[in-house]
Design a protein around this motif. Structure first.
Motif, PDB file in Angstrom:
ATOM      1  N   THR A  37       0.839  -1.195   0.000  1.00  0.00           N
ATOM      2  CA  THR A  37       0.000   0.000   0.000  1.00  0.00           C
ATOM      3  C   THR A  37       0.877   1.250   0.000  1.00  0.00           C
ATOM      4  N   GLU A  64      -6.200  -5.743  -2.274  1.00  0.00           N
ATOM      5  CA  GLU A  64      -6.667  -4.674  -1.393  1.00  0.00           C
ATOM      6  C   GLU A  64      -7.673  -5.184  -0.363  1.00  0.00           C
ATOM      7  N   GLY A 107      -9.949  -0.659   0.752  1.00  0.00           N
ATOM      8  CA  GLY A 107      -8.835  -0.750  -0.184  1.00  0.00           C
ATOM      9  C   GLY A 107      -7.565  -0.124   0.351  1.00  0.00           C
ATOM     10  N   ASP A 108      -6.666   0.215  -0.547  1.00  0.00           N
ATOM     11  CA  ASP A 108      -5.412   0.878  -0.195  1.00  0.00           C
ATOM     12  C   ASP A 108      -5.734   2.210   0.483  1.00  0.00           C
ATOM     13  N   SER A 165      -7.416  -4.635  -9.650  1.00  0.00           N
ATOM     14  CA  SER A 165      -7.644  -4.677  -8.206  1.00  0.00           C
ATOM     15  C   SER A 165      -8.425  -5.920  -7.816  1.00  0.00           C
TER      16      SER A 165
END
Length: 372
Positions: free
Chosen positions: A14, A36, A41-42, A67
């Protein structure tokens, strides 16, 4: 065909170091899948300013990737991810040492099912040693490797650097370099390997001159006292009459003598053995008499290594940068397109697609998990 076409990369990282490393691989043709957290997510997605649903930071660092949302705390999800890794070429992770092992995705566990995998771990202090599990950010690594201590301002305090040197030059770039070495070694042996990329370790490369000076008996460098830290009139920043700045680096003798001739520096201050502080003060006095535009015109074509300090906006509009096509590539997020991040990949090896998208969160879940 791009040099990394067909290479499968799974990126568990990340923020900056790992994502930049995988961006470089993606730009050279690799298929990069970004793992992620579900829902969020990130963390970089949440930063500001925003570009559609994501931050500009995230968009810049994740062009052309896919992703996959995966809750790695769920054993059944980990098993599905392990199945994907059986045919991967490269894995990048950026957790503290031991985290991937606890998740069942450590090097030994994955190497057992895919001995050809190149497993790249990026961390602040490396996988071993007393600091291995200590939390840190770019500024901490700069502080504890002696770099920040040499960047003193006028008041003697270290200057906060505007670039994340540890993340990029200590983490992302060495990661890509060693991944390519490992892939070349795999071509020869058929086996992958574990890479331990320490951002702090790699910062010491920047100290080539200062380590040489200190260990050879030349004296340990001091802030504001050495050639590249402000102790020489030949490598200095001078204020102009209109409060802009001239970056002067006429280090070699022929450049220095020409510089001195142009600004009219008295002969007695040109000698390298002269009082450097007196020379700096006199150069500053003369530069301060004229505007930045004046000095830009005077030094143009004179081969004296002098530049006006520009803003980033001015730099991106420089005719040279435009002629080089540095920002011709674009990255798209929703209906918005931004200049893509320039990466150190030669144009002949870089994706020719002018516009590529940053991934939506989990946009490849169905495609990837449906293949298991």
């Amino acid at each position: 065909m791009l040099p990394l076409k067909g290479l499968s990369v799974f990126d568990f990282s990340t923020l900056l170091p790992g994502p930049l490393a995988s961006l470089i691989l993606a730009e050279a043709g690799a298929d990069v899948v970004k793992i992620e957290r579900p829902s969020s997510g990130d963390e970089m997605r949440t930063y500001h300013p925003r570009v559609g649903e994501n931050s500009a930071n995230f968009v810049m660092l994740n062009r052309g990737k896919r992703s996959l949302c995966a809750d790695l705390k769920q054993p059944e999800v980990v098993e599905r991810v392990r199945a994907l890794l059986e045919r991967a070429d490269v894995l990048i992770e950026q957790f503290r040492p031991g985290v991937m092992d606890r998740l069942g995705l450590g090097f030994e566990a994955i190497h057992a099912i895919n001995p050809r995998l190149v497993y790249c771990s990026i961390s602040g202090w490396g996988q071993t040693g007393p600091k291995a599990s200590v939390a840190g950010h770019d500024l901490n690594y700069l502080a504890e490797t002696g770099i920040l201590g040499l960047s003193a301002g006028a008041d003697g305090a270290p200057v906060l650097p505007p670039v994340l040197a540890a993340d990029i030059a200590g983490g992302a770039f060495p990661a890509v370099m060693n991944i390519m070495f490992a892939l070349r070694e795999r071509d020869r042996t058929g086996k992958g390997t574990r890479l331990d990329i320490s951002m702090a370790d790699n910062l010491f490369t920047f100290h080539y001159w200062s380590i040489g000076s200190g260990t050879s008996g030349g004296g340990w460098p001091k802030p504001g006292a050495e050639l590249v830290t402000g102790g020489s009139p030949r490598y200095h920043v001078y204020k102009t009459a209109d409060s802009r700045y001239l970056a002067a680096a006429p280090v070699e003798e022929r450049f220095w003598q020409r510089f001195c001739q142009i600004i009219g520096l008295p002969q007695e201050l040109r000698d390298p053995e002269v009082d450097k502080k007196a020379a700096i003060a006199e150069v500053q006095r003369r530069i301060a008499e004229r505007t930045a535009a004046y000095w830009c015109d005077v030094f143009a074509g004179q081969d004296v290594c002098c530049s006006i300090v520009t803003t980033l906006e001015e730099a991106m509009d420089d005719p040279h940068v435009i002629a080089r096509g540095l920002f011709d590539h674009r990255v798209k997020s929703g209906s918005v397109a931004l200049p893509a991040l320039p990466v150190p990949v030669a144009p002949v090896f870089r994706s020719v697609a002018e516009v590529r998208a940053a991934p939506g969160l989990g946009d490849s879940n169905q495609e990837l998990l449906g293949t298991i």
